[in-house]
Structures are given as structure tokens and as C-alpha cells.
Scaffold this active site. Structure first.
Site, PDB file in Angstrom:
ATOM      1  N   LYS A   1       0.744  -1.260  -0.054  1.00 26.25           N
ATOM      2  CA  LYS A   1      -0.043   0.124   0.213  1.00 26.25           C
ATOM      3  C   LYS A   1       0.953   1.335  -0.041  1.00 26.25           C
ATOM      4  O   LYS A   1       0.358   2.240  -0.668  1.00 26.25           O
ATOM      5  CB  LYS A   1      -0.980  -0.023   1.137  1.00 26.25           C
TER       6      LYS A   1
ATOM      7  N   LYS B   1      -0.565  11.339   6.315  1.00 24.70           N
ATOM      8  CA  LYS B   1      -0.122  10.434   7.263  1.00 24.70           C
ATOM      9  C   LYS B   1       0.339   9.208   6.295  1.00 24.70           C
ATOM     10  O   LYS B   1       1.511   8.670   6.839  1.00 24.70           O
ATOM     11  CB  LYS B   1      -1.575   9.630   7.909  1.00 24.70           C
TER      12      LYS B   1
HETATM   13  P1  NAP Z   1     -12.765   8.729   7.667  1.00 29.70           P
HETATM   14  O1  NAP Z   1     -14.002   8.825   6.776  1.00 29.70           O
HETATM   15  O2  NAP Z   1     -12.050   9.454   8.491  1.00 29.70           O
HETATM   16  O3  NAP Z   1     -13.226   7.290   8.792  1.00 29.70           O
HETATM   17  C1  NAP Z   1     -12.268   6.928   9.809  1.00 29.70           C
HETATM   18  C2  NAP Z   1     -12.906   6.009  10.860  1.00 29.70           C
HETATM   19  O4  NAP Z   1     -12.323   5.380  11.786  1.00 29.70           O
HETATM   20  C3  NAP Z   1     -14.311   6.644  11.386  1.00 29.70           C
HETATM   21  O5  NAP Z   1     -15.348   5.790  11.607  1.00 29.70           O
HETATM   22  C4  NAP Z   1     -13.769   7.049  12.869  1.00 29.70           C
HETATM   23  O6  NAP Z   1     -14.573   6.988  13.879  1.00 29.70           O
HETATM   24  C5  NAP Z   1     -12.808   5.573  12.994  1.00 29.70           C
HETATM   25  N1  NAP Z   1     -11.986   5.917  14.110  1.00 29.70           N
HETATM   26  C6  NAP Z   1     -10.776   6.678  14.010  1.00 29.70           C
HETATM   27  N2  NAP Z   1      -9.894   6.574  15.183  1.00 29.70           N
HETATM   28  C7  NAP Z   1     -10.651   5.697  15.889  1.00 29.70           C
HETATM   29  C8  NAP Z   1     -10.300   5.464  17.196  1.00 29.70           C
HETATM   30  N3  NAP Z   1      -9.245   5.785  17.842  1.00 29.70           N
HETATM   31  N4  NAP Z   1     -11.132   4.372  17.725  1.00 29.70           N
HETATM   32  C9  NAP Z   1     -12.206   4.134  17.119  1.00 29.70           C
HETATM   33  N5  NAP Z   1     -12.690   4.350  16.097  1.00 29.70           N
HETATM   34  C10 NAP Z   1     -11.785   5.478  15.487  1.00 29.70           C
HETATM   35  O7  NAP Z   1     -11.531   7.588   6.904  1.00 29.70           O
HETATM   36  P2  NAP Z   1     -11.571   6.936   5.642  1.00 29.70           P
HETATM   37  O8  NAP Z   1     -11.294   7.685   4.562  1.00 29.70           O
HETATM   38  O9  NAP Z   1     -12.758   5.830   5.824  1.00 29.70           O
HETATM   39  O10 NAP Z   1     -10.105   6.109   5.965  1.00 29.70           O
HETATM   40  C11 NAP Z   1      -9.911   4.978   6.856  1.00 29.70           C
HETATM   41  C12 NAP Z   1      -8.666   4.139   6.356  1.00 29.70           C
HETATM   42  O11 NAP Z   1      -8.785   3.806   5.088  1.00 29.70           O
HETATM   43  C13 NAP Z   1      -7.617   5.174   6.497  1.00 29.70           C
HETATM   44  O12 NAP Z   1      -6.573   4.441   7.176  1.00 29.70           O
HETATM   45  C14 NAP Z   1      -7.312   5.520   5.255  1.00 29.70           C
HETATM   46  O13 NAP Z   1      -5.891   5.957   4.996  1.00 29.70           O
HETATM   47  C15 NAP Z   1      -7.716   4.306   4.356  1.00 29.70           C
HETATM   48  N6  NAP Z   1      -8.151   4.487   3.120  1.00 29.70           N
HETATM   49  C16 NAP Z   1      -8.789   5.543   2.544  1.00 29.70           C
HETATM   50  C17 NAP Z   1      -9.308   5.807   1.259  1.00 29.70           C
HETATM   51  C18 NAP Z   1     -10.194   6.825   0.956  1.00 29.70           C
HETATM   52  O14 NAP Z   1     -10.122   6.833  -0.356  1.00 29.70           O
HETATM   53  N7  NAP Z   1     -11.028   7.648   1.615  1.00 29.70           N
HETATM   54  C19 NAP Z   1      -8.793   4.907   0.392  1.00 29.70           C
HETATM   55  C20 NAP Z   1      -7.741   3.787   0.648  1.00 29.70           C
HETATM   56  C21 NAP Z   1      -7.505   3.834   2.137  1.00 29.70           C
HETATM   57  P3  NAP Z   1     -15.531   8.417  14.115  1.00 29.70           P
HETATM   58  O15 NAP Z   1     -16.660   8.158  13.036  1.00 29.70           O
HETATM   59  O16 NAP Z   1     -16.024   8.325  15.451  1.00 29.70           O
HETATM   60  O17 NAP Z   1     -14.632   9.563  13.509  1.00 29.70           O
END
Ligand code: NAP
Length: 292
Positions: A171, A239
Site C-alpha cells: 500500500k 499520514k
Molecule cells: P474516515 O472517513 O475519517 O473514517 C475513519 C473511521 O475510523 C471513522 O469511523 C472513525 O470514527 C474511526 N476511528 C478513527 N479513530 C478511531 C479510534 N481511535 N477509535 C475508534 N474509531 C476510530 O477515514 P476513511 O477515509 O474511511 O479512511 C479509513 C482508512 O482507510 C485510513 O487508514 C485511510 O488511509 C484508508 N483509506 C482511505 C481511502 C479513501 O479514499 N478514503 C482509500 C484507501 C484507504 P468516528 O466516526 O467516530 O470519527
């Protein structure tokens, strides 16, 4: 069918968990904040009050949260997955986090007889919604084979890359391409505008050629329209780039392009755009070109 637990219902986790429900899996979900849980419960999932409870209720627990400390917290922390784990439980972490910490978390789960796959994803919010994600997996081969149908309910290209941490390292290699592509797309579109070309027509034309990319096709139009809604947030790419550069330092590899990309995104964050989608990088190039 295996009982699945799902922790982290953000931009990625919510549609991914919905796709598991559509595929017929019994799902127990946990999210730190409540609204996303309610919509999954309406779609047929059961809500749990902690990651520990998710683990107690499931054969396979999937996590997709923000960053390395968040994965440590939901798995190893108080009321975390480890507290509810038992022999035979499988944890699949689909967040993008440190390969080193991944190996440590995997070892901790191993002490109670639970197994772990690191299975970070690529394909963005669109891939998550359409179940077309690319999934890069590290961990034991037998566990991978056992979990393949689950991963295939969320993604189209699922590849085992090696032992624990190999998915995360792949990744990070992906993110090197992501940042390089994004810089190319922004320079191309700002150049096109300065040259008096129709930017949408440029995207249409070049998308069919050798310089095409996912970023050009999917994020180029959003950048041109000034639509900076995430998708993939700037702060999450930053990040990832920190993880890329830390690994490059350990490996003794020079990554000047990724380093420059990280600095340009620093400028974007300094402009208050950390919560925007990565396509907002175009604003920095517009500044440099005197278009703002
Ligand atoms: P996001 O929308 O910010 O969602 C993050 C999720 O994690 C939320 O549900 C948040 O809860 C939860 N969370 C974060 N810290 C936490 C903790 N300490 N304890 C419990 N829950 C926690 O982010 P995302 O875009 O879905 O990305 C998630 C992961 O996938 C990341 O590692 C990112 O790098 C990866 N990713 C993202 C994409 C993309 O296009 N978005 C693509 C590939 C990979 P709350 O709702 O309470 O904040």
C-alpha cells in the site's frame, strides 16, 4: 457463513460493510460516533458497544480506522478486540498503517491463538461503494485463503503479497504512485487552463491515452469543478506519505518525488485544506500559476 464484525464506519468502512451485508453476511458493527451505526442497523446489522463485544460476537473482525495509534487502540486498547479474542478468531485490518506496528499487533493477537491479515485497500470511496477495491494482503496463506470470499465481497483485485506487513508495504508503494499521479494531474490541468484549453476536453482526450490514470479520470473532473469534497482526505494522504518516507529512510531508498509531494501537501494543509480531498492540491498549482 462466517459471522463478521466491522469496526470503523467512515468514508470507506460504511460502504464496505454495506457490501458485506448485501453479500449475505451476518454483521456486528462498532463505530466511535453513532450516526453511521444507526444507518447500518437499519440495513440489518447488529450494533456492539465496544470492539471487545464485536470480537466476542464474530469469527472475523474487520477494522478500518484512521491511523496507526487508532488501530492499536481498537485492537490492543481497553475494551479492544484482543480482550474479546479467542483461538481461531481472525482480525483483518484494512486501514493504512505502519507495517512495523502491524507485525507487532499480529504477534499480540497470536499469543491468544488469533490470526491477523493486513489488507489495506486502494480504489477510493468509489471503489468502496462499488465493491471494486484493490486489496493488498499480508499474513498466513491458509488464513488468506479462508477469508478470500469475504475480501472478494468488497474488492475486485485481491492479492496476497507475503507475510504480515507485506500488504501495508505494498500500500505504501501504491501511495508513491498516488502522489506522483496527483502532481501530474494538477500540473497538466493548470497548464491546460493557462493555454486556453477546455480542461474537461483535455481530461476526456488524455484519459484514453498512455498518460491516463485513475486520478486523471476520477479526480481530474472534481479538481476542475472546484469540488474538493473528500474522497480521500489530504490529512490521510499526509499520514501515508509520512509512513512512506519513514520506510524509505529505513530501507535507504531516495524518493525525491514523494518527498516533494509531501511538502506540497504541507502547503495545502497550511492553507487550511487538510479535511479536503486530495484533488484540492490543484489550488496550490493555481496559486503558483497566478490563477488565484
Ligand atoms: P474516515 O472517513 O475519517 O473514517 C475513519 C473511521 O475510523 C471513522 O469511523 C472513525 O470514527 C474511526 N476511528 C478513527 N479513530 C478511531 C479510534 N481511535 N477509535 C475508534 N474509531 C476510530 O477515514 P476513511 O477515509 O474511511 O479512511 C479509513 C482508512 O482507510 C485510513 O487508514 C485511510 O488511509 C484508508 N483509506 C482511505 C481511502 C479513501 O479514499 N478514503 C482509500 C484507501 C484507504 P468516528 O466516526 O467516530 O470519527
Amino acid at each position: 457463513m462466517k459471522r463478521i464484525g466491522f469496526i470503523g464506519l467512515g468514508i470507506m468502512g460504511k460502504p464496505m460493510s454495506q457490501n458485506l451485508l448485501k453479500a449475505g453476511y451476518q454483521l456486528t458493527v462498532y463505530n466511535r460516533s453513532r450516526p453511521a451505526v444507526d444507518s447500518l442497523v437499519q440495513a440489518g446489522a447488529k450494533a456492539a458497544s465496544s470492539p471487545k463485544e464485536v470480537a466476542q460476537d464474530s469469527d472475523v473482525v474487520i477494522t478500518i480506522v484512521t491511523d496507526t495509534p487508532d488501530v492499536e487502540q481498537v485492537i490492543l486498547g481497553k475494551n479492544g478486540v484482543l480482550e474479546g479474542a479467542r483461538k481461531g478468531l481472525v482480525v483483518i485490518d484494512m486501514s493504512t498503517i505502519s507495517p512495523k506496528v502491524t507485525r507487532r499487533v499480529s504477534a499480540e493477537l497470536g499469543k491468544v491463538g488469533a490470526a491477523m491479515l493486513d489488507a489495506p485497500v486502494s480504489g477510493g470511496d468509489k471503489g468502496a461503494r462499488e465493491a471494486t477495491l484493490t486489496i493488498m494482503v499480508g499474513g498466513p496463506e491458509d488464513v488468506f485463503n479462508d477469508c478470500l470470499p469475504i475480501l472478494q465481497a468488497m474488492g475486485k483485485t485481491v492479492t496476497r503479497m507475503g507475510d504480515s506487513g507485506a500488504g501495508q508495504l505494498t500500500k505504501l508503494a501504491n501511495q508513491i504512485l498516488v502522489v506522483g499521479n496527483m502532481i501530474g494531474v494538477c500540473e497538466c490541468l493548470v497548464f491546460a487552463k493557462k493555454a486556453g484549453l477546455d480542461q474537461k476536453k483535455v481530461i476526456e482526450s488524455l484519459s484514453a491515452g498512455a498518460a491516463s490514470s485513475w486520478s486523471l479520470i476520477n479526480l481530474g473532473p472534481r479538481a476542475v469543478d472546484g469540488d474538493y469534497a473528500p474522497g480521500f482526505k489530504v490529512k490521510l494522504l499526509q499520514k501515508d506519505l509520512k509512513l512512506v518516507l519513514a520506510s524509505a529512510n529505513e530501507l535507504g531508498v531516495a524518493l525525491p518525488g514523494s518527498g516533494m509531494g509531501h511538502q506540497l501537501y504541507n502547503a495545502l494543509e497550511a492553507a487550511g485544506r487538510g479535511e479536503d480531498g486530495t484533488q484540492a492540491l490543484i489550488t496550490i498549482f493555481e496559486e503558483l500559476a497566478g490563477l488565484r
